[in-house]
Design an enzyme around this catalytic site. Structure first.
Site, short mmCIF file in Angstrom:
data_model
loop_
_atom_site.label_atom_id
_atom_site.label_comp_id
_atom_site.label_asym_id
_atom_site.label_seq_id
_atom_site.Cartn_x
_atom_site.Cartn_y
_atom_site.Cartn_z
N GLU A 248 0.84 -1.21 0.00
CA GLU A 248 0.00 0.00 0.00
C GLU A 248 0.87 1.25 0.00
O GLU A 248 2.00 1.22 0.50
CB GLU A 248 -0.89 0.02 1.25
CG GLU A 248 -1.94 -1.07 1.23
CD GLU A 248 -2.77 -1.12 2.50
OE1 GLU A 248 -2.51 -0.32 3.43
OE2 GLU A 248 -3.66 -1.97 2.57
N LYS A 250 2.40 4.43 1.38
CA LYS A 250 2.63 4.92 2.75
C LYS A 250 2.44 6.43 2.72
O LYS A 250 3.34 7.16 2.33
CB LYS A 250 4.04 4.55 3.24
CG LYS A 250 4.25 4.93 4.70
CD LYS A 250 5.62 4.51 5.21
CE LYS A 250 5.77 4.67 6.71
NZ LYS A 250 5.49 6.00 7.21
N ARG A 255 -1.59 9.68 11.64
CA ARG A 255 -2.37 8.47 11.93
C ARG A 255 -3.69 8.88 12.58
O ARG A 255 -3.71 9.70 13.50
CB ARG A 255 -1.57 7.59 12.88
CG ARG A 255 -2.15 6.22 13.15
CD ARG A 255 -1.87 5.32 11.96
NE ARG A 255 -2.34 3.97 12.17
CZ ARG A 255 -1.54 2.95 12.49
NH1 ARG A 255 -0.26 3.12 12.64
NH2 ARG A 255 -2.05 1.73 12.63
N ARG A 270 -2.29 8.89 16.96
CA ARG A 270 -1.38 7.74 17.09
C ARG A 270 -1.11 7.42 18.56
O ARG A 270 -1.00 6.27 18.95
CB ARG A 270 -0.06 8.11 16.41
CG ARG A 270 0.94 7.04 16.33
CD ARG A 270 2.22 7.68 15.81
NE ARG A 270 3.17 6.70 15.32
CZ ARG A 270 3.87 5.90 16.10
NH1 ARG A 270 3.72 5.95 17.40
NH2 ARG A 270 4.72 5.05 15.58
N GLU A 300 -4.81 7.22 7.65
CA GLU A 300 -3.84 8.32 7.69
C GLU A 300 -4.51 9.55 7.07
O GLU A 300 -4.99 9.49 5.93
CB GLU A 300 -2.60 7.91 6.87
CG GLU A 300 -1.45 8.85 6.94
CD GLU A 300 -0.46 8.55 8.08
OE1 GLU A 300 -0.75 7.71 8.96
OE2 GLU A 300 0.59 9.20 8.11
N PHE A 341 -7.11 2.23 5.92
CA PHE A 341 -6.50 0.94 5.59
C PHE A 341 -6.90 -0.19 6.52
O PHE A 341 -6.51 -1.33 6.31
CB PHE A 341 -4.97 1.03 5.48
CG PHE A 341 -4.30 1.80 6.59
CD1 PHE A 341 -4.13 1.24 7.83
CD2 PHE A 341 -3.83 3.09 6.36
CE1 PHE A 341 -3.49 1.94 8.83
CE2 PHE A 341 -3.19 3.80 7.36
CZ PHE A 341 -3.02 3.23 8.61
N ARG A 418 4.78 -3.62 17.04
CA ARG A 418 5.57 -3.42 15.84
C ARG A 418 6.04 -4.80 15.45
O ARG A 418 6.83 -5.42 16.15
CB ARG A 418 6.76 -2.51 16.15
CG ARG A 418 7.50 -2.00 14.94
CD ARG A 418 8.70 -1.18 15.34
NE ARG A 418 8.38 0.15 15.83
CZ ARG A 418 8.00 1.18 15.07
NH1 ARG A 418 7.86 1.02 13.78
NH2 ARG A 418 7.74 2.35 15.59
N LYS A 424 7.57 -1.60 6.39
CA LYS A 424 7.61 -0.38 5.59
C LYS A 424 8.88 -0.34 4.74
O LYS A 424 9.92 -0.87 5.12
CB LYS A 424 7.48 0.86 6.47
CG LYS A 424 8.54 1.02 7.52
CD LYS A 424 8.27 2.27 8.37
CE LYS A 424 9.22 2.34 9.55
NZ LYS A 424 9.08 3.51 10.38
P1 ATP Z 1 7.27 6.75 10.24
O1 ATP Z 1 8.03 7.74 11.06
O2 ATP Z 1 8.08 6.01 9.22
O3 ATP Z 1 5.96 7.24 9.71
P2 ATP Z 1 6.10 5.47 12.51
O4 ATP Z 1 7.02 5.07 13.61
O5 ATP Z 1 5.21 6.63 12.73
O6 ATP Z 1 6.95 5.58 11.18
P3 ATP Z 1 5.58 2.90 11.54
O7 ATP Z 1 4.77 1.84 12.13
O8 ATP Z 1 7.02 2.69 11.56
O9 ATP Z 1 5.17 4.26 12.21
O10 ATP Z 1 5.14 3.11 10.01
C1 ATP Z 1 3.79 3.03 9.69
C2 ATP Z 1 3.17 4.40 9.73
O11 ATP Z 1 2.91 4.81 8.40
C3 ATP Z 1 1.83 4.34 10.39
O12 ATP Z 1 1.93 4.70 11.77
C4 ATP Z 1 0.97 5.33 9.62
O13 ATP Z 1 0.95 6.58 10.30
C5 ATP Z 1 1.69 5.52 8.31
N1 ATP Z 1 0.96 4.97 7.13
C6 ATP Z 1 0.73 5.63 5.98
N2 ATP Z 1 0.11 4.87 5.09
C7 ATP Z 1 -0.10 3.67 5.67
C8 ATP Z 1 -0.71 2.46 5.25
N3 ATP Z 1 -1.23 2.31 4.03
N4 ATP Z 1 -0.76 1.44 6.14
C9 ATP Z 1 -0.23 1.56 7.36
N5 ATP Z 1 0.37 2.67 7.83
C10 ATP Z 1 0.44 3.72 6.99
#
Ligand code: ATP
Length: 584
Positions: A248, A250, A255, A270, A300, A341, A418, A424
């Protein structure tokens, strides 16, 4: 139960940073609590109720000082001086009481219930005359406290209990006290879906494990969000996913977890803070768009240009998030699309145990895509060139990269975890370097030369989840604008601690210790072994890890609590992969 027993236990806990010791001390305390357990558990968290209840513990510092002055007969200036010197209002209250107790009789015995009820009244009393009520409730508590009780009551009221125990350690202690290790994971999972420590504690004490195991997502109660691991190439992702996955876009936004029940809508961030008031347009549009009685969806929120449809970067949303006023006009200037999502709950039924593609199918049936809500763009594939093209398209469309999602029967929604069910893959990894890191600030150094009178650098740490401590990884002194530099002392002032916070492991002594609260995003050149830093020192045969040439990206991760910062284990993985944090 007497509050003195709680205070005594808190004192002993303040003297250790060892997770297992803390957990045993807590377990011992919990076993003694009887009916008072729920209250004690919230007090250990420094709270009176779960976060989602909206009840905030607290009394303004000025009022606490005023009350202490009334009790002691000392002037407010004198009390303030003691506070400035000790840096801890609890300690100041203890000092005030110590001098008073010498000239009075032994204090009467406060019960946990009495202390808890008083703190609750202080937190919830509002309207005319409430200030006097708060002061007199606090005064009564102080008049009847020992010095040690006064320290902890005041710290709780001041929002700075500083026991250094995370939720994970409290859950470990509850399991130790009332259940067995084999259930620990399941208990943690229930808590992640329903983050109410008091409720979990009560069921465990009553031996009602079944209710806990059945506790899942519930509309209007925010659950911890599921998180992704990272890998540096599509081929490695495919291998990990068993040859095929749902890829998907990103999206680079915020969030957003949306709950609906009986026509009411609540939105959470989040970090599970309620943000409904910041997004009234999303809430209204959700009610118009979704055809169901109750649900929880995950997605998101991304700002876009209404003229061109082009997606804007994340920063535009964060500017809007903190604003309380003129929200309506901001929402017209910067409209948002929520790319959904996941579906966690629907019409009376938890969906979390269903496989991902089934959840996504049901989510798709719940609404018709419009400007406000769309499904996250998806490609289910096992073909590397096709996935790589999809990845490039995601970047061209203004996204950060892609998230791969497991599509096997095991692909449940894992709240707060996690794990490898989501992986990702960001643009930054492609440029032969890796991801940015979200580090916790745990200390500050006074500036010299041009930075005199301000902070010159910050001491940054990663979170070691297994040991529940913060471990240093670098000194951060670059990437700050003049404006940011100017504001650092003000931003960190409330978190200054006289001594090293109990849950920090550091060989370096900064000029100011800071409570681990604030999370900043950094990039750096590479991860190296370090004789001075403590990241993963236990896991890496006594050698610490450090980030070389760290630089602040300009992004404060206000959406992350310190326990959600980059984990020490992730830094070790990056080191072992030979991959470095993102360098720009
Ligand atoms: P980052 O700083 O890379 O955004 P993070 O620590 O906030 O990472 P991670 O779990 O590492 O969070 O990466 C997933 C994040 O990406 C999710 O918290 C969400 O906010 C964002 N996101 C965007 N698109 C999607 C998607 N299609 N599915 C899941 N998460 C997504």
């Amino acid at each position: 139960m007497l509050f003195s027993e709680v205070a005594e236990s808190f004192s002993r806990m303040s003297a250790t940073a060892k997770r297992l010791e803390l957990s045993s001390m807590l377990a011992e305390l919990f076993r003694k609590c009887g009916e008072d357990l729920r209250m004690v558990v919230y007090l250990v968290q420094g709270k009176l109720a779960p976060d989602f209840s909206g009840i905030e513990t607290g009394m303004a510092e000025k009022l606490i000082i005023k009350a202490l002055s009334m009790i002691s007969g000392s002037g407010e200036a004198e009390i303030t001086k003691d506070f400035v010197e000790s840096g801890d209002l609890g300690q100041t209250a203890g000092n005030v009481l110590k001098s008073r107790i010498q000239s009075t009789l032994v204090p009467s015995e406060l019960s946990v219930k009495y202390v808890f009820d008083s703190l609750m009244k202080i937190a919830t009393t509002a309207g005319p005359g409430s200030i006097n009520t708060k002061i007199s409730l606090y005064e009564y508590l102080m008049m009847n406290s020992s010095a040690s009780e006064a320290i902890f009551i005041t710290r709780i009221l001041n929002g700075k209990l500083r026991l250094g125990v995370s939720d994970a350690t409290i859950l470990m202690a509850l399991t130790e006290a009332f259940s067995s290790k084999e259930h620990q994971e399941a208990i943690e999972e229930s808590y992640n879906f329903h983050p109410d420590m008091g409720m979990i504690a009560e069921h465990l004490r009553e031996g009602d494990l079944d209710t806990i195991l059945q506790t899942g997502p519930e509309p209007m109660i925010p659950c911890r969000v599921m998180l992704a691991e990272r890998l540096p190439s599509v081929s490695q992702i495919l291998e990990k996913m068993g040859g095929k996955a749902a890829f998907e876009y990103k999206y680079d936004g915020l969030r957003t977890q949306i709950h609906m029940k009986d026509g009411k809508i609540r939105i959470f961030s989040r970090g599970n803070e309620e943000t409904t008031a910041n997004f009234p347009d999303i809430a209204r549009a959700f009610g118009r768009t979704f055809r169901c009685k109750s649900c929880i969806v995950d997605g998101e929120a991304v700002p876009y240009n209404p003229e061109t449809g082009e997606l804007y970067p994340f920063q535009v949303v964060s500017q809007r998030r903190g604003r309380k006023y003129s929200i309506e006009s901001v929402s017209q200037e910067i409209p948002l699309t929520v790319f959904l999502f996941d579906l966690i709950y629907l019409d009376g039924k938890p969906m979390n145990r269903m496989p991902y593609m089934e959840r996504r199918k049901r989510l798709g049936k719940l609404f018709r895509e419009n400007e406000d809500f769309k499904l996250a763009r998806q490609l289910v594939s096992g073909d590397e060139p096709e996935i790589t093209e999809f990845f490039h398209q995601s970047i061209a469309d203004g996204c950060e990269g892609i998230v791969a999602k497991n599509v096997t029967d095991q692909s449940t929604y894992r709240a707060g975890a996690r794990g490898w069910l989501w992986i990702k893959f960001k643009r930054d990894y492609q440029e032969s370097v890796s991801d940015t890191l979200d580090l916790v600030v745990i200390g500050a150094f006074s500036g010299h030369g041009k930075r005199k009178g301000r902070y010159g650098a910050l001491l940054m740490a990663s979170y070691n989840r297994e040991r529940d401590v913060y471990e240093t990884v670098c000194k951060l002194g670059t990437g700050f604008t003049d404006e940011t530099l100017e504001s650092l002392t003000r931003i960190f002032e409330p978190y200054i601690s006289r001594t090293k916070p109990a849950n920090v492991v550091s060989k370096i002594e900064p000029d100011f210790w800071l409570e681990p609260v604030k999370v900043m995003e950094i990039n750096g050149a590479e991860i190296t072994l370090s004789p001075v830093h403590t990241c993963c020192i236990e896991e890496n045969n006594g050698e610490g890890l450090a980030v070389r040439f760290p630089r602040f990206t300009g992004r404060w991760r206000q959406d992350k609590r310190p326990e959600q910062a980059t984990q020490s284990r992730e830094i070790l993985e990056l080191f072992q992969m030979g991959k470095n944090p993102q360098s720009r």
